[in-house]
Design a protein around this motif. Structure first.
Motif, PDB file in Angstrom:
ATOM      1  N   PRO A   1     -23.924 -15.872  -8.215  1.00  0.00           N
ATOM      2  CA  PRO A   1     -24.493 -15.796  -6.861  1.00  0.00           C
ATOM      3  C   PRO A   1     -25.549 -16.873  -6.622  1.00  0.00           C
ATOM      4  CG  PRO A   1     -24.605 -13.670  -7.975  1.00  0.00           C
ATOM      5  CD  PRO A   1     -24.179 -14.662  -8.997  1.00  0.00           C
TER       6      PRO A   1
ATOM      7  N   GLY B   1      -3.219  -4.170   7.844  1.00  0.00           N
ATOM      8  CA  GLY B   1      -4.393  -3.950   8.688  1.00  0.00           C
ATOM      9  C   GLY B   1      -5.718  -3.907   7.959  1.00  0.00           C
ATOM     10  N   ARG B   2      -5.850  -4.703   6.899  1.00  0.00           N
ATOM     11  CA  ARG B   2      -7.134  -4.725   6.196  1.00  0.00           C
ATOM     12  C   ARG B   2      -8.100  -5.678   6.884  1.00  0.00           C
ATOM     13  NH1 ARG B   2      -7.936  -6.293   0.852  1.00  0.00           N
ATOM     14  NH2 ARG B   2      -9.364  -4.581   0.529  1.00  0.00           N
ATOM     15  N   SER B   3      -9.391  -5.361   6.786  1.00  0.00           N
ATOM     16  CA  SER B   3     -10.388  -6.328   7.240  1.00  0.00           C
ATOM     17  C   SER B   3     -11.057  -6.904   5.983  1.00  0.00           C
ATOM     18  CB  SER B   3     -11.414  -5.649   8.137  1.00  0.00           C
ATOM     19  OG  SER B   3     -12.051  -4.613   7.440  1.00  0.00           O
ATOM     20  N   SER B   4     -12.055  -7.745   6.167  1.00  0.00           N
ATOM     21  CA  SER B   4     -12.726  -8.327   5.007  1.00  0.00           C
ATOM     22  C   SER B   4     -14.228  -8.274   5.200  1.00  0.00           C
ATOM     23  CB  SER B   4     -12.276  -9.769   4.810  1.00  0.00           C
ATOM     24  OG  SER B   4     -13.039 -10.361   3.787  1.00  0.00           O
ATOM     25  N   MET B   5     -14.934  -8.142   4.074  1.00  0.00           N
ATOM     26  CA  MET B   5     -16.395  -8.133   4.135  1.00  0.00           C
ATOM     27  C   MET B   5     -16.919  -9.515   4.542  1.00  0.00           C
ATOM     28  SD  MET B   5     -18.973  -6.685   1.255  1.00  0.00           S
ATOM     29  CE  MET B   5     -18.345  -7.682  -0.081  1.00  0.00           C
ATOM     30  N   TYR B   6     -16.095 -10.530   4.274  1.00  0.00           N
ATOM     31  CA  TYR B   6     -16.537 -11.902   4.546  1.00  0.00           C
ATOM     32  C   TYR B   6     -15.970 -12.419   5.859  1.00  0.00           C
ATOM     33  CZ  TYR B   6     -17.940 -11.595  -0.249  1.00  0.00           C
ATOM     34  OH  TYR B   6     -18.536 -11.182  -1.405  1.00  0.00           O
ATOM     35  N   VAL B   7     -16.860 -12.897   6.718  1.00  0.00           N
ATOM     36  CA  VAL B   7     -16.410 -13.514   7.966  1.00  0.00           C
ATOM     37  C   VAL B   7     -16.202 -14.994   7.671  1.00  0.00           C
ATOM     38  CG1 VAL B   7     -17.009 -13.995  10.364  1.00  0.00           C
ATOM     39  CG2 VAL B   7     -17.765 -11.880   9.292  1.00  0.00           C
TER      40      VAL B   7
ATOM     41  N   PHE C   1     -18.120 -15.596 -10.920  1.00  0.00           N
ATOM     42  CA  PHE C   1     -18.956 -15.950  -9.777  1.00  0.00           C
ATOM     43  C   PHE C   1     -20.433 -15.923 -10.170  1.00  0.00           C
ATOM     44  CE2 PHE C   1     -21.014 -14.051  -5.814  1.00  0.00           C
ATOM     45  CZ  PHE C   1     -21.166 -15.270  -5.186  1.00  0.00           C
TER      46      PHE C   1
ATOM     47  N   SER D   1     -17.408 -15.870  -4.054  1.00  0.00           N
ATOM     48  CA  SER D   1     -17.110 -14.552  -4.619  1.00  0.00           C
ATOM     49  C   SER D   1     -15.587 -14.367  -4.650  1.00  0.00           C
ATOM     50  CB  SER D   1     -17.751 -13.453  -3.778  1.00  0.00           C
ATOM     51  OG  SER D   1     -16.989 -13.255  -2.627  1.00  0.00           O
ATOM     52  N   PRO D   2     -15.069 -13.591  -5.617  1.00  0.00           N
ATOM     53  CA  PRO D   2     -13.612 -13.406  -5.708  1.00  0.00           C
ATOM     54  C   PRO D   2     -13.009 -12.918  -4.400  1.00  0.00           C
ATOM     55  CG  PRO D   2     -14.691 -12.489  -7.632  1.00  0.00           C
ATOM     56  CD  PRO D   2     -15.778 -12.893  -6.691  1.00  0.00           C
ATOM     57  N   SER D   3     -13.746 -12.024  -3.712  1.00  0.00           N
ATOM     58  CA  SER D   3     -13.233 -11.514  -2.447  1.00  0.00           C
ATOM     59  C   SER D   3     -13.175 -12.632  -1.400  1.00  0.00           C
ATOM     60  CB  SER D   3     -14.135 -10.376  -1.972  1.00  0.00           C
ATOM     61  OG  SER D   3     -13.753  -9.943  -0.725  1.00  0.00           O
TER      62      SER D   3
ATOM     63  N   MET E   1      -3.650 -10.187  -2.350  1.00  0.00           N
ATOM     64  CA  MET E   1      -3.981  -9.035  -3.190  1.00  0.00           C
ATOM     65  C   MET E   1      -3.374  -9.193  -4.586  1.00  0.00           C
ATOM     66  SD  MET E   1      -5.522  -6.251  -3.719  1.00  0.00           S
ATOM     67  CE  MET E   1      -6.251  -5.947  -2.136  1.00  0.00           C
TER      68      MET E   1
END
Lengths: 256, 271
Positions: free
Chosen positions: A10, A227-233, A8, A129-131, A158
């Motif tokens: 930026p 039930g995971r959330s993500s930093m990216y919306v 990645f 980004s990978p995420s 995952m």
């Protein structure tokens, strides 16, 4: 080593700002186009589009050279196979084999297809980004009835993310092992079978141990797989919708 | 905060790793656990983090029993763990992704995850490496990222498992200074090491041998015993030097300087 595989970069370009799902779907659409076309003119057009995108995103061309470089022996092999084993107009002799004009064309097209696939994949990973990619794929997989197979889209995303993480890590481990074995007198050229054994056995053992350690670290950081959330919306904007329509039109024109 | 009662643990092959450990750790305390390799220090930490279930006895973290699977996620959030080898605990392909992994597992909203990631990276001085690949960092930087990864879960207790053992002396000083800052800010610290000179700053020292606690008390008193040859530990060079300087009457100190800073202070007082 930072740029070994599709890393990645930026930035704030329009490609960086696109929703990861649009980019993943775009990569799929471009891949279909690449596999469909077989003319040098369209390949040249693709090269121009790729160059424009790279310049527009302020990305260094060297980054893409590094992404393609590890695969060059594979592309060369494909090219040579087509060149030497395709029937057609005789070009030159190579021992018992003959290079043909048709083989040259076919080999070039095939090698170019693979190169463009890698380049466009590198463009997506350089601007996402990978995420973000993992979140995008997870959301794209969500409508599939995966729960009947006993897995979730979270699990699949995952697994993909960890696989991407492990490839360069295994490569590093392999390099360290190879250096360690050579320093202890292993001659890879003279004893290839012994070399394979002395490298693969410890590599597999290291890989299994790494998997165990990563699993423990994931557990320790509260990973349960649910039930995971993500930093990216993830949010589709007007440009994302426009591009999705464009992909559909492009594929319709190519395949219908 | 942490109550360990008669904890015993046997490995699957039947060998004993921990034998009737009883230990209480208060909120805000800095407890160092020391002992030779294989004495059970790391196994004890893994029990506190809920990674291993006790064979006998119990481990209670903030009134939650680690043997109840329902409590495990909250226990791991409350008492987060930093492992010895930072490389083995990276999950994300970038520093930012790795640091965000914990809060993502806690299902926090995106804005909160971003806030925590920025704060944690800033607090360990790694903001400039946000988009780097973790494996390309130096050993000290990797350990700082590993620390940031647990800070994002805002734990009340941090368990450090020999985190400086793979670092050079400068990185070790950096990490120890960060740990002291966390302790001063009120975080409970459980710090496992086999390096005697790192124990001086702890509130309490627990010495282990063959899965048992053999000393539990004031670090200064226990280290003084260690430096006189008790428990089979070799005294670190700095303590040997202090002993010789005090013995020769060069330094007149009411207590034996146990760290580089303390020795330096005692020497400066000679002027």
């Amino acid at each position: 080593m930072n740029d070994l595989f599709l890393s990645f970069v930026p930035g704030k370009s329009f490609l960086h700002r696109l929703d990861p799902r649009t980019k993943v779907l775009g990569l799929m659409a471009v891949s279909f186009c690449i596999l469909k076309v077989s003319s040098f003119e369209i390949m040249a057009l693709m090269a121009i589009i790729f160059a424009i995108l790279v310049i527009a995103c302020h990305l260094p061309f060297l980054h893409f050279v590094r992404s393609v470089r590890p695969m060059l022996p594979f592309f060369t092999f494909i090219f040579l196979m087509q060149l030497l084993f395709t029937e057609g107009t005789h070009l030159f002799d190579f021992g018992l084999l003959k290079g043909t004009y048709e083989g040259f064309l076919l080999g070039s097209i095939l090698a170019l297809r693979f190169i463009f696939l890698i380049l466009f994949a590198a463009l997506i990973t350089a601007t996402t980004s990978p995420s973000g990619i993992t979140s995008g794929i997870e959301r794209l997989l969500r409508p599939l009835p995966l729960k009947y197979l006993g897995i979730s889209s979270h699990d699949l995303a995952m697994m993909m993310s960890l696989s991407l993480y492990f490839v360069p890590m295994l490569f590093d481990s392999f390099r360290d092992l190879r250096d360690a074995q050579i320093s202890r007198g292993l001659d890879i050229r003279k004893e290839p079978v012994k070399a394979i054994m002395s490298l693969t056995v410890p590599l597999v053992r290291m890989a299994l141990r790494s998997v165990d350690e990563v699993a423990l670290a994931m557990e320790s950081r509260c990973y349960t797989g649910e039930g995971r959330s993500s930093m990216y919306v993830l949010e589709f904007r007007s440009l994302d919708y426009a591009l999705l329509v464009f992909y559909c039109v492009l594929l319709f024109l190519l395949y219908i | 905060m942490i109550k360990i009662k008669n904890l015993s643990y046997q490995y699957p092959d039947g060998s004993s790793a921990l034998d009737s450990i009883t230990l209480n750790i208060r909120k805000g305390e800095f407890v160092a656990i020391a002992g030779k390799n294989g004495c059970g220090k790391s196994t004890l930490l893994r029990h506190i983090n809920g990674l291993l279930p006790p064979t006998e006895g119990s481990v209670i973290v903030k009134r939650m029993d680690t043997s109840d699977p329902i409590n495990l996620q909250e226990i791991r959030r409350t008492a987060a763990m930093v492992f010895q080898d930072p490389q083995s605990q990276f999950i994300g392909m970038t520093v930012e992704d790795d640091v965000a992994f914990g809060p993502e597992n806690l299902s926090l909203p995106s804005a909160e995850i971003k806030r925590r990631v920025s704060t944690a990276l800033e607090s360990v001085g790694m903001s400039g490496y946000r988009y780097n690949t973790p494996r390309t960092l130096s050993g000290g930087q990797k350990q700082k990222v590993a620390l940031a990864s647990v800070l994002t879960m805002e734990p009340e207790v941090i368990l450090f498992d020999e985190v400086t053992s793979m670092l050079d002396s400068n990185s070790r000083v950096d990490i120890l200074s960060l740990i002291r800052q966390l302790h001063e800010a009120g975080t409970t610290i459980v710090y496992v090491t086999h390096l005697i000179e790192e124990l001086v700053h702890a509130d309490r020292l627990v010495l282990m041998e063959k899965g048992c606690i053999i000393q539990n008390g004031n670090p200064r008193e226990i280290i003084s015993k260690i430096s006189s040859g008790s428990f089979g530990f070799d005294a670190p060079p700095i303590i040997e030097l202090s002993k010789k300087l005090v013995g020769a009457g060069i330094i007149k100190s009411s207590f034996l300087p146990l760290s580089k800073d303390e020795l330096l202070e005692a020497i400066c007082r000679l002027k």
